[in-house]
Design a protein around this motif. Structure first.
Motif, mmCIF file in Angstrom:
data_model
loop_
_atom_site.group_PDB
_atom_site.id
_atom_site.type_symbol
_atom_site.label_atom_id
_atom_site.label_comp_id
_atom_site.label_asym_id
_atom_site.label_seq_id
_atom_site.Cartn_x
_atom_site.Cartn_y
_atom_site.Cartn_z
ATOM 1 N N GLY A 635 38.381 52.905 43.832
ATOM 2 C CA GLY A 635 38.203 51.540 43.320
ATOM 3 C C GLY A 635 39.462 51.004 42.667
ATOM 4 O O GLY A 635 39.841 49.849 42.870
ATOM 5 N N HIS A 636 40.137 51.842 41.881
ATOM 6 C CA HIS A 636 41.397 51.427 41.252
ATOM 7 C C HIS A 636 42.411 51.001 42.315
ATOM 8 O O HIS A 636 43.087 49.980 42.184
ATOM 9 C CB HIS A 636 42.011 52.592 40.459
ATOM 10 C CG HIS A 636 41.451 52.767 39.077
ATOM 11 N ND1 HIS A 636 41.937 52.094 37.986
ATOM 12 C CD2 HIS A 636 40.459 53.552 38.605
ATOM 13 C CE1 HIS A 636 41.273 52.467 36.902
ATOM 14 N NE2 HIS A 636 40.370 53.347 37.257
ATOM 15 N N MET A 637 42.537 51.807 43.371
ATOM 16 C CA MET A 637 43.542 51.516 44.413
ATOM 17 C C MET A 637 43.233 50.201 45.117
ATOM 18 O O MET A 637 44.110 49.370 45.332
ATOM 19 C CB MET A 637 43.521 52.595 45.500
ATOM 20 C CG MET A 637 43.879 53.963 45.052
ATOM 21 S SD MET A 637 43.696 55.072 46.504
ATOM 22 C CE MET A 637 43.257 56.578 45.673
ATOM 23 N N ILE A 638 41.969 50.060 45.498
ATOM 24 C CA ILE A 638 41.583 48.882 46.271
ATOM 25 C C ILE A 638 41.738 47.626 45.430
ATOM 26 O O ILE A 638 42.235 46.603 45.908
ATOM 27 C CB ILE A 638 40.141 49.066 46.801
ATOM 28 C CG1 ILE A 638 40.158 50.145 47.893
ATOM 29 C CG2 ILE A 638 39.583 47.772 47.342
ATOM 30 C CD1 ILE A 638 38.798 50.577 48.360
ATOM 31 N N ALA A 639 41.362 47.709 44.163
ATOM 32 C CA ALA A 639 41.499 46.540 43.285
ATOM 33 C C ALA A 639 42.964 46.135 43.177
ATOM 34 O O ALA A 639 43.300 44.946 43.219
ATOM 35 C CB ALA A 639 40.929 46.857 41.906
ATOM 36 N N ALA A 640 43.852 47.136 43.055
ATOM 37 C CA ALA A 640 45.283 46.812 42.939
ATOM 38 C C ALA A 640 45.792 46.168 44.224
ATOM 39 O O ALA A 640 46.606 45.237 44.185
ATOM 40 C CB ALA A 640 46.074 48.082 42.614
ATOM 41 N N GLN A 641 45.313 46.634 45.367
ATOM 42 C CA GLN A 641 45.760 46.051 46.643
ATOM 43 C C GLN A 641 45.292 44.608 46.800
ATOM 44 O O GLN A 641 46.052 43.740 47.232
ATOM 45 C CB GLN A 641 45.233 46.889 47.818
ATOM 46 C CG GLN A 641 45.955 48.204 47.972
ATOM 47 C CD GLN A 641 45.497 48.946 49.225
ATOM 48 O OE1 GLN A 641 44.452 49.592 49.205
ATOM 49 N NE2 GLN A 641 46.251 48.855 50.296
ATOM 50 N N VAL A 642 44.037 44.368 46.452
ATOM 51 C CA VAL A 642 43.506 43.008 46.581
ATOM 52 C C VAL A 642 44.238 42.078 45.611
ATOM 53 O O VAL A 642 44.640 40.967 45.967
ATOM 54 C CB VAL A 642 41.976 43.003 46.324
ATOM 55 C CG1 VAL A 642 41.458 41.589 46.156
ATOM 56 C CG2 VAL A 642 41.251 43.686 47.477
ATOM 57 N N GLU A 643 44.440 42.549 44.392
ATOM 58 C CA GLU A 643 45.122 41.728 43.395
ATOM 59 C C GLU A 643 46.567 41.437 43.822
ATOM 60 O O GLU A 643 47.057 40.311 43.691
ATOM 61 C CB GLU A 643 45.087 42.438 42.034
ATOM 62 C CG GLU A 643 45.781 41.699 40.896
ATOM 63 C CD GLU A 643 45.202 40.317 40.607
ATOM 64 O OE1 GLU A 643 43.988 40.116 40.807
ATOM 65 O OE2 GLU A 643 45.979 39.429 40.213
ATOM 66 N N GLU A 644 47.237 42.444 44.367
ATOM 67 C CA GLU A 644 48.616 42.249 44.827
ATOM 68 C C GLU A 644 48.678 41.157 45.898
ATOM 69 O O GLU A 644 49.558 40.293 45.889
ATOM 70 C CB GLU A 644 49.153 43.568 45.387
ATOM 71 C CG GLU A 644 50.607 43.506 45.838
ATOM 72 C CD GLU A 644 51.034 44.796 46.532
ATOM 73 O OE1 GLU A 644 51.890 45.500 45.971
ATOM 74 O OE2 GLU A 644 50.516 45.112 47.616
ATOM 75 N N GLN A 645 47.707 41.199 46.818
ATOM 76 C CA GLN A 645 47.663 40.191 47.878
ATOM 77 C C GLN A 645 47.415 38.794 47.298
ATOM 78 O O GLN A 645 48.038 37.815 47.720
ATOM 79 C CB GLN A 645 46.566 40.556 48.887
ATOM 80 C CG GLN A 645 46.335 39.537 49.984
ATOM 81 C CD GLN A 645 47.513 39.436 50.953
ATOM 82 O OE1 GLN A 645 48.381 40.315 50.970
ATOM 83 N NE2 GLN A 645 47.550 38.350 51.724
ATOM 84 N N MET A 646 46.532 38.707 46.311
ATOM 85 C CA MET A 646 46.246 37.417 45.673
ATOM 86 C C MET A 646 47.509 36.866 45.015
ATOM 87 O O MET A 646 47.823 35.685 45.118
ATOM 88 C CB MET A 646 45.149 37.577 44.611
ATOM 89 C CG MET A 646 43.799 37.902 45.180
ATOM 90 S SD MET A 646 43.147 36.552 46.181
ATOM 91 C CE MET A 646 41.603 37.248 46.752
#
Ligand SMILES: [Zn+2]
Length: 697
Positions: A635-646
């Motif tokens: 969850g930590h990894m995926i959240a960081a990836q989505v946030e980075e894209q945003m």
């Protein structure tokens, strides 16, 4: 970042109508003995009828049906006539069949979800007292027997005859070239990929309930903890549930002006006693004794903080807890293992968790977790923590909370602002289009989303409940007190609005209902965090400055470092149990202690300058949630990836819509389409790297 427990539950309930179902193995003794002969004959017959290009489908369909067919499903003749009647031998018939199943299963799931939501309403919502029968309604699951019913009426066999069961490997390697329809067909077949006997499901439910019961009673009465110097460090009445409250007490004590270190060391000692089962049985959930966890001495309570009288010395059970923690874990393993024969494509709980629930191969997850715990950033962040603390690290500092950003506003200021804007839940509902437009949704889309979200008064802190069929609305549950919403409530309500927006879009704006949703719960949380992380801007306040954002990134990194180790221990323990099916609780205890120490020595000891620490074995989910812990670091990894894209695109509304419409395809494919690369810890590590530069100019 906090993964919200309530949301995980709601999401998984919504999607789990069939997941807890069905499976029969090839080796099941009651499979008809001569179906093999029937199959060869039928294959020839159907190929002659529909053409040689149908051979692969025919063969696969026959195999899939035969694998699940048991004697009570009918004789060999019935098997043959079922196949003749239900094989869709041309694309038109197959298309009609696919559409009909998709349409009708949507109705089924949708109405089941609706019944479940209404039956739970009195329990979930702040709409008056809960009467005894309300709890029965809330606990009732109208879909509990659907899986059996669908094998009974053979609709499950119709699907298995015509649509492919797939392995994770196929979904990962071939899935990239699949059409959306092929993905939807794979999801359709997957619903019927298990036919588990009721007594096996019953045994799993029973073992899980017993484990949850054991965990839910495991309190430590902190006022009754005595230090080596004979001091009492915690206030009366403080009851800490292991491990959550124990860990959170360590975190809270970083801002404790006096006794921080003594308190944290005491809790650490308690945790170690729990993992090693050297805790005196009489000290568990017992305010009638005082316990010194260092000397392990237990005495009648010298200070009362409940109305229960102290025990006399002879009444106290000073014997160590008799390995109950590991007996309970072993019991869940033995129950889960009973399902293995009915799950030929994922024949262990480990395989089911990784290949089916997460759809990320275990080896890849392990490699990603190891990438985090062995990151060269760890010693740099550790050094930063030491300089902020002004002392060398101690083992409990895996829960260091001093990076938590304080922010420019006090809680009181924020509370006042929120209460002024949202005196009632209705005021929040009315403001939703405005909030969504501030997040970059067009006015049309904001109005559309808001029109599909019902706001209800929650009994608890709040949650989001999505619908399962188009036309039904998502529900946002929020708690608004007499004096209006407070900041904490607003922060949660914004998180839930993120869930609801995803739920509305991924259900109503998607090409195939069978692909509704997101790949797994980590994704829906990641999308909700995108909203939640912008709550101050939504209040019209200035957004966090770069320093505050850097602190948040470091907090996130340190949290990921800690929980990745915990997850690795959980994985090692499940492998050990599968390798030692006849183990005793005492042997499982030794193995768990060994796994916790090994992980610590490999990835933590050099930083903490301390070997053989067992703290990574303290999580309660290890005992009652059967290999669920790896979901947190993922969850930590995926959240960081989505946030980075945003942040990269700076266009939250349209990006959010695009991502929510990708649906429930494999996680790596989803992430590649959403953010250009596979699921990986890179974004998390990049953010931490930048944050270190910001924090240490
Ligand atoms: Zn959530």
């Amino acid at each position: 970042m906090n993964i919200c427990g309530a949301c995980f539950l709601i999401v998984s309930l919504g999607m789990a109508l069939f997941c807890c179902g069905l499976q029969v193995s090839h080796s099941q003794s009651s499979t008809l003995p001569r179906i093999g002969d029937s199959s060869a004959k039928l294959e020839q017959e159907l190929v002659a009828k529909y053409g040689v290009e149908q051979r692969v489908r025919v063969r696969r369909g026959l195999q899939q049906v035969a694998a699940f067919w048991i004697s009570r499903d009918g004789s060999e003749e019935e098997f043959e006539s079922f196949v003749r009647a239900n094989f869709a031998g041309d694309p038109q018939t197959l298309g009609v069949m696919f559409n009909r199943f998709e349409t009708l299963l949507e109705k089924l799931d949708g109405h089941m979800q609706e019944i479940g939501r209404e039956f739970r309403a009195q329990a979930d919502l702040d709409i008056g007292p809960i009467l005894p029968f309300d709890e029965v309604f809330a606990a009732y699951d109208p879909s509990a027997h659907l899986a059996d019913d669908f094998f009974g009426n053979k609709l499950a066999f119709t699907v298995l005859l015509n649509f492919p069961l797939t392995t994770l490997e196929q979904r990962l390697t071939e899935g990239e070239r699949w059409s959306r329809r092929q993905w939807a067909e794979a999801r359709l077949a997957e619903r019927f990929s298990k036919r588990v006997p009721a007594e096996v499901n019953q045994a799993i439910a029973q073992a899980t309930a017993e484990a949850e019961q054991y965990i839910s009673q495991y309190n430590i009465w902190a006022h009754h903890l005595i230090t080596s110097e004979g001091r009492r460090l915690f206030p009366p009445g403080l009851r800490l549930l292991s491990h959550w409250n124990l860990r959170d007490q360590i975190k809270a004590d970083y801002s404790e002006p006096r006794d921080a270190l003594a308190r944290q060391r005491t809790i650490q000692q308690v945790m170690e006693r729990i993992v090693t089962q050297t805790i005196p049985a009489g000290a568990i959930n017992n305010p009638r004794v005082d316990w010194n966890p260092f000397s392990n001495e237990v005495k009648p309570a010298a200070s009362a903080d409940t109305d229960m009288p102290a025990l006399s010395g002879s009444e106290i059970n000073r014997a160590p807890e008799p390995n109950t923690r590991y007996a309970v874990l072993l019991n869940t393993y033995l129950a889960r293992k009973r399902l293995d024969p009915y799950s030929p494509t994922a024949p262990t709980l480990i395989a089911r968790r990784f290949n089916e629930d997460r759809e990320l191969p275990e080896a890849r997850v392990k490699a990603m977790l190891e990438q985090i715990v062995s990151s060269p950033l760890v010693p740099r962040v550790a050094k930063l923590i030491e300089s902020r603390l002004g002392r060398p690290l101690e083992p409990f500092d895996v829960w260091y909370a001093g990076f938590r950003p304080r922010g420019a506003y006090t809680e009181e200021q924020l509370d006042r602002r929120v209460a002024g804007r949202y005196p009632t839940a209705e005021a929040y509902r009315k403001d939703m289009p405005n909030l969504l437009m501030q997040l970059g949704f067009s006015s049309d889309r904001a109005a559309y989303l808001a029109a599909n979200i019902v706001v209800d008064p929650a009994r608890g802190s709040g949650h989001a409940m999505g619908a399962s069929m188009r036309g039904e609305k998502a529900h946002l549950r929020t708690r608004v007190g007499e004096s209006g919403m407070n900041y904490k409530g607003f922060n949660i309500a914004v998180h839930e609005l993120g869930h609801n927006a995803e739920q509305v879009l991924s259900l109503n704006d998607i090409d195939h209902w069978l692909l509704q949703g997101v790949p797994n719960t980590a994704f829906t949380e990641a999308l909700a965090f995108v909203f939640q992380g912008r709550d101050l801007e939504l209040l019209g306040l200035s957004k966090p400055d770069p320093k505050t954002r850097a602190m948040a990134a470091l907090d996130d990194f340190w949290g990921a470092y800690e929980i990745s180790g915990v997850a690795l221990v959980d994985m090692a323990v499940w492998h050990w149990m599968y390798d030692h099916p006849g183990a005793t609780p005492a042997q499982l205890k030794e193995a768990t202690i060994e796994a916790a120490k090994e992980c610590w020595n490999k990835y933590y000891a050099a930083v903490f300058k301390n070997r053989d620490v067992v703290l990574l074995g303290i999580y309660s989910q290890m005992i009652d949630s059967s290999l669920y812990l790896p979901d947190y670091p993922i969850g930590h990894m995926i959240a960081a990836q989505v946030e980075e894209q945003m942040q990269k695109t700076g266009r939250i509304g349209p990006e959010f819509e695009r991502m929510a419409r990708l649906g429930r395809i494999a996680p790596d494919l989803w992430m590649k389409e959403a953010a250009g690369r596979n699921v990986s810890p890179d974004a998390l590590l990049d953010a931490a790297q930048k944050a270190i530069a910001e924090a240490v100019p």
